[in-house]
Design an enzyme around this catalytic site. Structure first.
Site, PDB file in Angstrom:
ATOM      1  N   HIS A  22       6.426  -4.192  13.173  1.00  0.00           N
ATOM      2  CA  HIS A  22       7.082  -4.675  11.956  1.00  0.00           C
ATOM      3  C   HIS A  22       8.481  -4.115  11.785  1.00  0.00           C
ATOM      4  O   HIS A  22       8.839  -3.098  12.365  1.00  0.00           O
ATOM      5  CB  HIS A  22       6.270  -4.281  10.722  1.00  0.00           C
ATOM      6  CG  HIS A  22       4.879  -4.795  10.756  1.00  0.00           C
ATOM      7  ND1 HIS A  22       4.580  -6.110  10.957  1.00  0.00           N
ATOM      8  CD2 HIS A  22       3.691  -4.161  10.631  1.00  0.00           C
ATOM      9  CE1 HIS A  22       3.283  -6.270  10.937  1.00  0.00           C
ATOM     10  NE2 HIS A  22       2.708  -5.105  10.754  1.00  0.00           N
TER      11      HIS A  22
ATOM     12  N   TRP B  21       7.414  -0.003  -0.464  1.00  0.00           N
ATOM     13  CA  TRP B  21       8.439   1.057  -0.348  1.00  0.00           C
ATOM     14  C   TRP B  21       8.230   1.727   1.013  1.00  0.00           C
ATOM     15  O   TRP B  21       7.567   2.771   1.124  1.00  0.00           O
ATOM     16  CB  TRP B  21       8.324   2.080  -1.492  1.00  0.00           C
ATOM     17  CG  TRP B  21       9.439   3.076  -1.463  1.00  0.00           C
ATOM     18  CD1 TRP B  21       9.399   4.340  -0.924  1.00  0.00           C
ATOM     19  CD2 TRP B  21      10.781   2.909  -1.957  1.00  0.00           C
ATOM     20  NE1 TRP B  21      10.615   4.955  -1.052  1.00  0.00           N
ATOM     21  CE2 TRP B  21      11.482   4.106  -1.681  1.00  0.00           C
ATOM     22  CE3 TRP B  21      11.458   1.860  -2.590  1.00  0.00           C
ATOM     23  CZ2 TRP B  21      12.827   4.287  -2.026  1.00  0.00           C
ATOM     24  CZ3 TRP B  21      12.789   2.044  -2.933  1.00  0.00           C
ATOM     25  CH2 TRP B  21      13.454   3.242  -2.663  1.00  0.00           C
TER      26      TRP B  21
ATOM     27  N   ASN C  54      -5.396  -5.032   3.117  1.00  0.00           N
ATOM     28  CA  ASN C  54      -6.166  -4.136   3.982  1.00  0.00           C
ATOM     29  C   ASN C  54      -7.265  -3.342   3.288  1.00  0.00           C
ATOM     30  O   ASN C  54      -7.482  -2.171   3.604  1.00  0.00           O
ATOM     31  CB  ASN C  54      -5.204  -3.223   4.754  1.00  0.00           C
ATOM     32  CG  ASN C  54      -4.639  -3.991   5.933  1.00  0.00           C
ATOM     33  OD1 ASN C  54      -5.360  -4.754   6.581  1.00  0.00           O
ATOM     34  ND2 ASN C  54      -3.358  -3.815   6.219  1.00  0.00           N
TER      35      ASN C  54
ATOM     36  N   ASN D  32       0.786  -1.235   0.000  1.00  0.00           N
ATOM     37  CA  ASN D  32       0.000   0.000   0.000  1.00  0.00           C
ATOM     38  C   ASN D  32       0.819   1.287   0.000  1.00  0.00           C
ATOM     39  O   ASN D  32       0.291   2.362   0.260  1.00  0.00           O
ATOM     40  CB  ASN D  32      -0.972  -0.018   1.189  1.00  0.00           C
ATOM     41  CG  ASN D  32      -2.128  -0.957   0.925  1.00  0.00           C
ATOM     42  OD1 ASN D  32      -2.490  -1.186  -0.236  1.00  0.00           O
ATOM     43  ND2 ASN D  32      -2.698  -1.522   1.972  1.00  0.00           N
TER      44      ASN D  32
ATOM     45  N   SER E 165       5.002  -8.375   8.230  1.00  0.00           N
ATOM     46  CA  SER E 165       3.936  -7.463   7.801  1.00  0.00           C
ATOM     47  C   SER E 165       2.979  -8.233   6.883  1.00  0.00           C
ATOM     48  O   SER E 165       3.327  -9.305   6.361  1.00  0.00           O
ATOM     49  CB  SER E 165       4.533  -6.283   7.040  1.00  0.00           C
ATOM     50  OG  SER E 165       4.944  -6.709   5.756  1.00  0.00           O
ATOM     51  N   THR E 166       1.797  -7.671   6.678  1.00  0.00           N
ATOM     52  CA  THR E 166       0.831  -8.325   5.787  1.00  0.00           C
ATOM     53  C   THR E 166       1.466  -8.577   4.409  1.00  0.00           C
ATOM     54  O   THR E 166       1.288  -9.638   3.822  1.00  0.00           O
ATOM     55  CB  THR E 166      -0.417  -7.439   5.604  1.00  0.00           C
ATOM     56  OG1 THR E 166      -0.969  -7.177   6.894  1.00  0.00           O
ATOM     57  CG2 THR E 166      -1.459  -8.116   4.753  1.00  0.00           C
ATOM     58  N   GLY E 167       2.221  -7.593   3.932  1.00  0.00           N
ATOM     59  CA  GLY E 167       2.826  -7.740   2.602  1.00  0.00           C
ATOM     60  C   GLY E 167       3.795  -8.912   2.553  1.00  0.00           C
ATOM     61  O   GLY E 167       3.779  -9.703   1.598  1.00  0.00           O
TER      62      GLY E 167
HETATM   63  N1  CTP Z   1       4.048  -1.549   2.611  1.00  0.00           N
HETATM   64  C1  CTP Z   1       5.296  -1.063   2.225  1.00  0.00           C
HETATM   65  N2  CTP Z   1       5.560   0.276   2.306  1.00  0.00           N
HETATM   66  C2  CTP Z   1       4.653   1.139   2.755  1.00  0.00           C
HETATM   67  C3  CTP Z   1       3.372   0.672   3.173  1.00  0.00           C
HETATM   68  C4  CTP Z   1       3.104  -0.683   3.078  1.00  0.00           C
HETATM   69  O1  CTP Z   1       6.151  -1.843   1.823  1.00  0.00           O
HETATM   70  N3  CTP Z   1       4.939   2.458   2.801  1.00  0.00           N
HETATM   71  C5  CTP Z   1       3.750  -2.980   2.471  1.00  0.00           C
HETATM   72  C6  CTP Z   1       3.947  -3.749   3.766  1.00  0.00           C
HETATM   73  O2  CTP Z   1       4.416  -5.043   3.467  1.00  0.00           O
HETATM   74  C7  CTP Z   1       2.542  -3.819   4.341  1.00  0.00           C
HETATM   75  C8  CTP Z   1       1.697  -3.929   3.075  1.00  0.00           C
HETATM   76  O3  CTP Z   1       2.384  -3.119   2.122  1.00  0.00           O
HETATM   77  O4  CTP Z   1       2.309  -4.932   5.178  1.00  0.00           O
HETATM   78  C9  CTP Z   1       0.274  -3.464   3.252  1.00  0.00           C
HETATM   79  O5  CTP Z   1       0.287  -2.148   3.762  1.00  0.00           O
HETATM   80  P1  CTP Z   1      -0.603  -1.690   4.988  1.00  0.00           P
HETATM   81  O6  CTP Z   1      -2.010  -2.007   4.721  1.00  0.00           O
HETATM   82  O7  CTP Z   1      -0.241  -0.314   5.299  1.00  0.00           O
HETATM   83  O8  CTP Z   1      -0.062  -2.607   6.168  1.00  0.00           O
HETATM   84  P2  CTP Z   1      -0.058  -2.111   7.704  1.00  0.00           P
HETATM   85  O9  CTP Z   1      -1.465  -2.036   8.175  1.00  0.00           O
HETATM   86  O10 CTP Z   1       0.787  -0.906   7.885  1.00  0.00           O
HETATM   87  O11 CTP Z   1       0.682  -3.246   8.412  1.00  0.00           O
HETATM   88  P3  CTP Z   1       0.169  -4.714   8.680  1.00  0.00           P
HETATM   89  O12 CTP Z   1      -1.186  -4.897   8.073  1.00  0.00           O
HETATM   90  O13 CTP Z   1       1.200  -5.535   8.004  1.00  0.00           O
HETATM   91  O14 CTP Z   1       0.171  -4.803  10.161  1.00  0.00           O
END
Ligand code: CTP
Length: 319
Positions: free
Chosen positions: A293, A263, A132, A109, A241-243
């Site tokens: 994370h 990123w 998400n 995201n 992390s989710t990703g």
């Molecule tokens: N991501 C990334 N860089 C960002 C934002 C997100 O690499 N600036 C990747 C991460 O792997 C993240 C995934 O995109 O897990 C999904 O983003 P997000 O929904 O923002 O995850 P979070 O809620 O921040 O974290 P999580 O759901 O993993 O607890």
């Protein structure tokens, strides 16, 4: 042995990358990228020693009965009751059973997606995984719209749908889910206490509106198994992390994995500001120790895997 040599080379390349100064640690060549099929197979085999994504992607109906009490995965002292609604939404069999794809997109995201014009390319993959419940329609040119599998942390209800406080929040949510048709909606409901009422509301809305979306709830062992795999490969993440979870799972189903929207840095390589999310104003949280994370470390690891042809990481423009 394959696993050891993979971990050795992961560590060696990470070291090399970290030793390089400044932004060059994030650089990866997209033009000359070529898939390394033997490495893809090796990684799939090694991950299978820790988890089977086909099974662990979701618990199934026969695992529980209504009224069962389970312990939260990351908070063992606290418990959750399996409600009738939750039980009725558990899949009979894994939603990923026997599903195989030539190419997949895993879409993170990050704001790095804005102006990327990657929408068409993302949608051209056989299977698209998103995180998400990120909005797509308003950003279609950059992120595409195809969503075959989408995750939803329970906190999304609060963050993006006003905690369902009024009817219009609920309508917006139902509308978002109805756009997914029969895609998989993956809800990590058993991780930590706090989101149970949100999960119940979501379940009730899905049932009441007879939405076609296929709900999945990750197995109780998934997150520990994923962490175990990366720790064994000397990648000391706290909680994936989710990703990273989605990449790890997709190695089971996808031959060629393309990552977009990863990123976790506030600036791009030209020093231009990058939003944490492409769609809202949430701020960067993972630099503090409070963050669960280690996204920058995850990113470096994914970058190593890109350079070795195990996956393709796109952080620039697609056209
Ligand atoms: N991501 C990334 N860089 C960002 C934002 C997100 O690499 N600036 C990747 C991460 O792997 C993240 C995934 O995109 O897990 C999904 O983003 P997000 O929904 O923002 O995850 P979070 O809620 O921040 O974290 P999580 O759901 O993993 O607890």
């Amino acid at each position: 042995d394959g696993e050891l040599s993979l971990s050795r080379s992961l560590v060696n390349s990470s070291d090399k990358i970290i030793r390089k100064a400044g932004s060059s640690i994030f650089q990866h060549n997209v033009e000359g990228w070529k898939i390394n099929f033997s490495l893809v197979l090796e990684i799939r085999k090694n991950i299978l020693r820790f988890l089977d994504a086909e099974r662990d992607v979701s618990v199934v109906k026969s695992s529980f009965k209504p009224g069962d009490v389970i312990h939260y995965v990351l908070d063992r002292r606290r418990t959750l009751n399996i409600s009738h609604d939750l039980h009725s939404l558990l899949p009979e069999v894994s939603p990923m059973k026997n599903r195989r794809f030539k190419t997949c997109a895993v879409v993170g995201n990050s704001g790095i997606l804005l102006d990327s014009e990657c929408g068409k390319e993302i949608d051209s993959h056989n299977f698209v995984i998103r995180c998400n419940l990120a909005p797509v329609v308003e950003f279609a040119a950059d992120v595409g719209t195809k969503s075959d599998f989408i995750t939803m942390n329970p906190s999304v209800v609060q963050r993006a749908f006003g905690g369902f406080r009024n009817e219009s929040d609920r309508e917006k949510f139902v509308h978002r889910l109805s756009m997914l048709n029969d895609s998989v909606l993956w809800i990590p409901a058993f991780m930590v206490k706090g989101g149970e009422k949100h999960v119940e509301w979501v379940n009730a809305l899905i049932l009441k509106n007879k939405l076609k979306v296929r709900t999945a709830y990750p197995s109780l062992r998934l997150i520990h198994a994923v962490r175990g795999y990366w720790l064994t490969n000397k990648v000391p993440i706290k909680r994936p992390s989710t990703g990273l979870l989605m990449y790890t799972l997709s190695t089971r189903f996808c031959d060629e994995i393309h990552l977009y929207g990863f990123w976790p840095f506030p600036k791009d390589l030209n020093g231009k500001a990058v939003k944490y999310h492409y769609y809202d104003d949430l701020k960067y949280r993972y630099f503090s120790n409070a963050s669960p994370h280690r996204m920058p470390l995850e990113f470096k690891t994914l970058n190593v895997l890109h350079n070795r042809g195990a996956l393709k990481l796109t952080t620039g423009k697609c056209v």
